[in-house]
Design a protein around this motif. Structure first.
Motif, PDB file in Angstrom:
ATOM      1  N   VAL A   9       1.104  -1.338   0.030  1.00  9.46           N
ATOM      2  CA  VAL A   9       0.231  -0.021  -0.194  1.00  9.46           C
ATOM      3  C   VAL A   9       0.848   1.216   0.041  1.00  9.46           C
ATOM      4  N   VAL A  10       0.755   2.253  -0.741  1.00  8.93           N
ATOM      5  CA  VAL A  10       1.503   3.288  -1.127  1.00  8.93           C
ATOM      6  C   VAL A  10       0.626   4.678  -0.603  1.00  8.93           C
ATOM      7  N   SER A  11       1.111   5.553  -0.025  1.00  8.33           N
ATOM      8  CA  SER A  11       0.665   6.832   0.291  1.00  8.33           C
ATOM      9  C   SER A  11       1.703   8.002   0.274  1.00  8.33           C
ATOM     10  N   ASP A  12       1.364   9.140  -0.379  1.00 10.46           N
ATOM     11  CA  ASP A  12       2.426  10.208  -0.547  1.00 10.46           C
ATOM     12  C   ASP A  12       3.048  10.577   0.809  1.00 10.46           C
ATOM     13  N   GLU A  13       1.933  10.640   1.771  1.00  9.09           N
ATOM     14  CA  GLU A  13       2.142  11.199   3.006  1.00  9.09           C
ATOM     15  C   GLU A  13       1.319  10.342   4.074  1.00  9.09           C
ATOM     16  N   MET A  14       1.800  10.572   5.405  1.00  6.48           N
ATOM     17  CA  MET A  14       1.113   9.637   6.269  1.00  6.48           C
ATOM     18  C   MET A  14       0.950  10.565   7.517  1.00  6.48           C
ATOM     19  N   GLU A  15       0.336  11.820   7.158  1.00 11.15           N
ATOM     20  CA  GLU A  15       0.056  12.763   8.343  1.00 11.15           C
ATOM     21  C   GLU A  15      -1.453  12.045   8.700  1.00 11.15           C
ATOM     22  N   VAL A  16      -1.860  12.653   9.772  1.00  8.00           N
ATOM     23  CA  VAL A  16      -3.376  12.370  10.304  1.00  8.00           C
ATOM     24  C   VAL A  16      -4.597  12.742   9.356  1.00  8.00           C
ATOM     25  N   GLY A  17      -5.084  11.939   8.731  1.00  7.81           N
ATOM     26  CA  GLY A  17      -6.383  12.359   7.831  1.00  7.81           C
ATOM     27  C   GLY A  17      -7.051  11.019   7.613  1.00  7.81           C
ATOM     28  N   GLY A  18      -8.457  11.195   6.966  1.00 10.71           N
ATOM     29  CA  GLY A  18      -9.265  10.149   6.793  1.00 10.71           C
ATOM     30  C   GLY A  18      -8.627   8.874   5.882  1.00 10.71           C
ATOM     31  N   SER A  19      -7.893   9.329   4.719  1.00 11.45           N
ATOM     32  CA  SER A  19      -7.199   8.210   4.125  1.00 11.45           C
ATOM     33  C   SER A  19      -6.093   7.321   4.801  1.00 11.45           C
ATOM     34  N   GLN A  20      -5.344   8.144   5.401  1.00  8.55           N
ATOM     35  CA  GLN A  20      -4.421   7.537   6.247  1.00  8.55           C
ATOM     36  C   GLN A  20      -4.770   6.703   7.372  1.00  8.55           C
ATOM     37  N   ARG A  21      -5.930   7.101   8.043  1.00  7.28           N
ATOM     38  CA  ARG A  21      -6.755   6.240   9.042  1.00  7.28           C
ATOM     39  C   ARG A  21      -7.091   4.990   8.505  1.00  7.28           C
ATOM     40  N   PHE A  42       6.091   8.515   1.210  1.00  7.35           N
ATOM     41  CA  PHE A  42       7.230   9.515   0.897  1.00  7.35           C
ATOM     42  C   PHE A  42       7.543  10.476   1.807  1.00  7.35           C
ATOM     43  N   ARG A  43       6.642  11.008   2.653  1.00  2.60           N
ATOM     44  CA  ARG A  43       6.960  12.072   3.622  1.00  2.60           C
ATOM     45  C   ARG A  43       5.804  12.471   4.527  1.00  2.60           C
ATOM     46  N   ARG A  44       6.086  13.230   5.457  1.00  2.00           N
ATOM     47  CA  ARG A  44       5.183  13.672   6.735  1.00  2.00           C
ATOM     48  C   ARG A  44       4.592  12.439   7.248  1.00  2.00           C
ATOM     49  N   PRO A  45       5.362  11.775   8.189  1.00  2.00           N
ATOM     50  CA  PRO A  45       4.911  10.680   8.938  1.00  2.00           C
ATOM     51  C   PRO A  45       4.190  11.107  10.373  1.00  2.00           C
ATOM     52  N   SER A  46       3.305  10.542  10.943  1.00  4.95           N
ATOM     53  CA  SER A  46       2.591  10.749  12.130  1.00  4.95           C
ATOM     54  C   SER A  46       2.362   9.562  13.101  1.00  4.95           C
ATOM     55  N   PHE A  47       1.632   9.804  14.173  1.00  4.53           N
ATOM     56  CA  PHE A  47       1.567   8.449  14.991  1.00  4.53           C
ATOM     57  C   PHE A  47       1.125   7.105  14.209  1.00  4.53           C
ATOM     58  N   LEU A  48       0.293   7.387  13.194  1.00  2.00           N
ATOM     59  CA  LEU A  48      -0.312   6.394  12.287  1.00  2.00           C
ATOM     60  C   LEU A  48       0.860   5.163  12.111  1.00  2.00           C
ATOM     61  N   HIS A  89      -1.294  -1.000  -4.247  1.00  2.99           N
ATOM     62  CA  HIS A  89      -2.250  -0.354  -4.009  1.00  2.99           C
ATOM     63  C   HIS A  89      -2.164   1.072  -3.591  1.00  2.99           C
ATOM     64  N   CYS A  90      -2.267   2.220  -4.615  1.00  2.00           N
ATOM     65  CA  CYS A  90      -2.145   3.524  -4.353  1.00  2.00           C
ATOM     66  C   CYS A  90      -3.273   4.336  -3.657  1.00  2.00           C
ATOM     67  N   PHE A  91      -2.889   4.993  -2.648  1.00  2.00           N
ATOM     68  CA  PHE A  91      -4.114   5.821  -2.136  1.00  2.00           C
ATOM     69  C   PHE A  91      -3.928   7.328  -2.296  1.00  2.00           C
ATOM     70  N   SER A  92      -3.270   7.800  -3.028  1.00  2.00           N
ATOM     71  CA  SER A  92      -3.368   9.078  -3.410  1.00  2.00           C
ATOM     72  C   SER A  92      -3.000   9.484  -4.834  1.00  2.00           C
ATOM     73  N   PHE A  93      -3.256  10.733  -5.270  1.00  2.00           N
ATOM     74  CA  PHE A  93      -2.851  10.881  -6.711  1.00  2.00           C
ATOM     75  C   PHE A  93      -1.225  10.919  -7.070  1.00  2.00           C
ATOM     76  N   THR A  94      -0.489  11.500  -6.007  1.00  2.00           N
ATOM     77  CA  THR A  94       1.066  11.683  -6.276  1.00  2.00           C
ATOM     78  C   THR A  94       1.371  10.252  -6.028  1.00  2.00           C
ATOM     79  N   ALA A  95       1.010   9.280  -5.259  1.00  2.00           N
ATOM     80  CA  ALA A  95       1.604   7.941  -5.326  1.00  2.00           C
ATOM     81  C   ALA A  95       1.208   7.147  -6.519  1.00  2.00           C
ATOM     82  N   GLU A  96      -0.014   7.417  -7.084  1.00  2.00           N
ATOM     83  CA  GLU A  96      -0.459   6.670  -8.396  1.00  2.00           C
ATOM     84  C   GLU A  96       0.492   6.975  -9.368  1.00  2.00           C
ATOM     85  N   LEU A  97       0.794   8.511  -9.660  1.00  2.00           N
ATOM     86  CA  LEU A  97       1.863   8.849 -10.544  1.00  2.00           C
ATOM     87  C   LEU A  97       3.090   8.159 -10.583  1.00  2.00           C
ATOM     88  N   TRP A  98       3.580   8.445  -9.404  1.00  2.00           N
ATOM     89  CA  TRP A  98       5.043   7.954  -9.195  1.00  2.00           C
ATOM     90  C   TRP A  98       5.373   6.478  -9.330  1.00  2.00           C
TER      91      TRP A  98
END
Length: 370
Positions: A9-21, A42-48, A89-98
């Motif tokens: 599973v790929v996400s551009d960022e992992m800050e706290v948001g609905g998709s990341q949860r 790729f960037r912005r980690p969080s406690f998740l 499985h990509c969860f964000s636009f930028t993740a899909e592109l890269w």
């Protein structure tokens, strides 16, 4: 027995948001005997990220430095090649592109793309890229029927688009002492209801509309309002609170690990967003037995039954929001009825187990020969 699928599973960022949860919920719910899962971001980690690692799931940060980073693309391609994944499985636009570009350099895995909101924030160029990237994916997963309709119109009937709702657990009740302490932190008083906003303090969430609606109410009839989250507009919103004379009524709580506990301590959730997919925050509040006051955008109307488990109002309508806040704040028995109906709806229709089962079925379908 077949070998477990290898899924990334790929996400551009992992800050706290609905998709990341939802990423965290999905990764933890997928059955390990059928699916080996890992996360890359790729960037912005969080406690998740910490929570996912604590669940025993491998997490990889592949640093992206700037909007265009050829070295990052090579690192990502090398990682995909070495990981020998079956599905990405990509969860964000930028993740899909890269990921799409990296798979050209390191073919082998099939890609699953996402449509998690209505895409109003995408530019015309980004929509063209989205169409190309999703059109080359093996499948697209949307978390709401309305968002699925939009991407189907863009891609045409040949591309499979699956609707899989977010999944959420029903939390255990708070101890009375914990609830009192959280309400005090949110600014509660004995005679005032507590409204809660949870989300990024960003343009999409339209918190300025909530402040305008609060300012339109007489001070004695305003609910105490707590804002849980961080984001680029925090300083501007704090200044606006002062300008509107709301300093005694609004509290900024910052980014919180205990958002679900805050929901149980509050009396209702308010979500004035300009755009939503299938909001994880709405589901979490409903699972806690709290009614939701939300804009009639995206997937909100799929979750909230207007007048039965919450209330909906038109995006940008400060007068309608003010009237709804007044009613929510002044009628606790009605709030309780809406909250009970909301909790029952979540139990009946949404769970992490359903999310995992339906997503795994899409992964398996993607592995079938074309």
């Amino acid at each position: 027995m077949a070998e477990p699928l290898r899924v990334l599973v790929v996400s551009d960022e992992m800050e706290v948001g609905g998709s990341q949860r939802q990423i965290a919920s999905l990764l933890c719910a997928l059955p390990r005997e059928q699916c080996h899962v890992e996360l890359a971001y790729f960037r912005r980690p969080s406690f998740l990220v910490d929570d996912i690692e604590h669940a025993g799931i491998a997490v990889h940060r592949i640093d992206k430095r700037g909007r265009v980073d050829p070295a990052f693309l090579l690192r990502l391609a090398r990682f995909l090649r070495n990981g020998r994944f079956d599905v990405v499985h990509c969860f964000s636009f930028t993740a899909e592109l890269w990921v799409r570009l990296a798979l050209l350099l390191a073919p082998g895995a099939v890609m699953v793309a996402s449509m998690r909101d209505m895409g109003h924030g995408l530019t015309p160029l980004q929509w063209r890229i989205k169409r190309l990237v999703c059109g080359s994916a093996r499948a697209v997963i949307s978390n709401s029927a309305r968002a699925a309709e939009r991407i189907r119109a863009l891609l045409g009937p040949a591309q499979p688009v699956h609707v899989i709702a977010n999944g959420i657990d029903v939390p255990a009740p708070l101890a009375p002492g914990e609830r009192r302490a959280l309400r005090a932190e949110m600014g509660a008083s004995d005679d005032r209801a507590v409204a809660l906003f949870v989300g990024r303090l960003a343009y999409q969430k339209n918190v300025e509309l909530l402040l305008a609606a609060l300012a339109a109410l007489p001070p004695a009839r305003r609910p105490r309002t707590a804002l849980a989250g961080s984001g680029p507009l925090r300083e501007a919103l704090q200044a606006r609170v002062g300008e509107l004379g709301l300093a005694c009524d609004v509290r900024f709580l910052g980014e919180r690990r205990d958002a679900r506990e805050l929901m149980q301590a509050a009396d209702f959730l308010v979500l004035p967003s300009r755009d939503e997919g299938l909001s994880n925050v709405v589901l979490e509040a409903m699972s806690a037995g709290r009614p939701v006051l939300a804009t009639r955008v995206g997937g909100n109307a799929e979750l909230v039954e207007d007048g039965t488990s919450g209330m909906l109002f038109d995006c940008g309508d400060a007068a309608a929001l003010a009237a709804a806040l007044d009613r929510f704040a002044g009628d606790p028995a009605w709030r309780d009825r809406l909250g009970s109906a909301a909790r029952a709806r979540v139990i009946d229709r949404y769970s992490p187990a359903v999310l995992a089962r339906e997503t795994l079925a899409v992964y398996r379908q993607c592995m079938e020969p074309l």
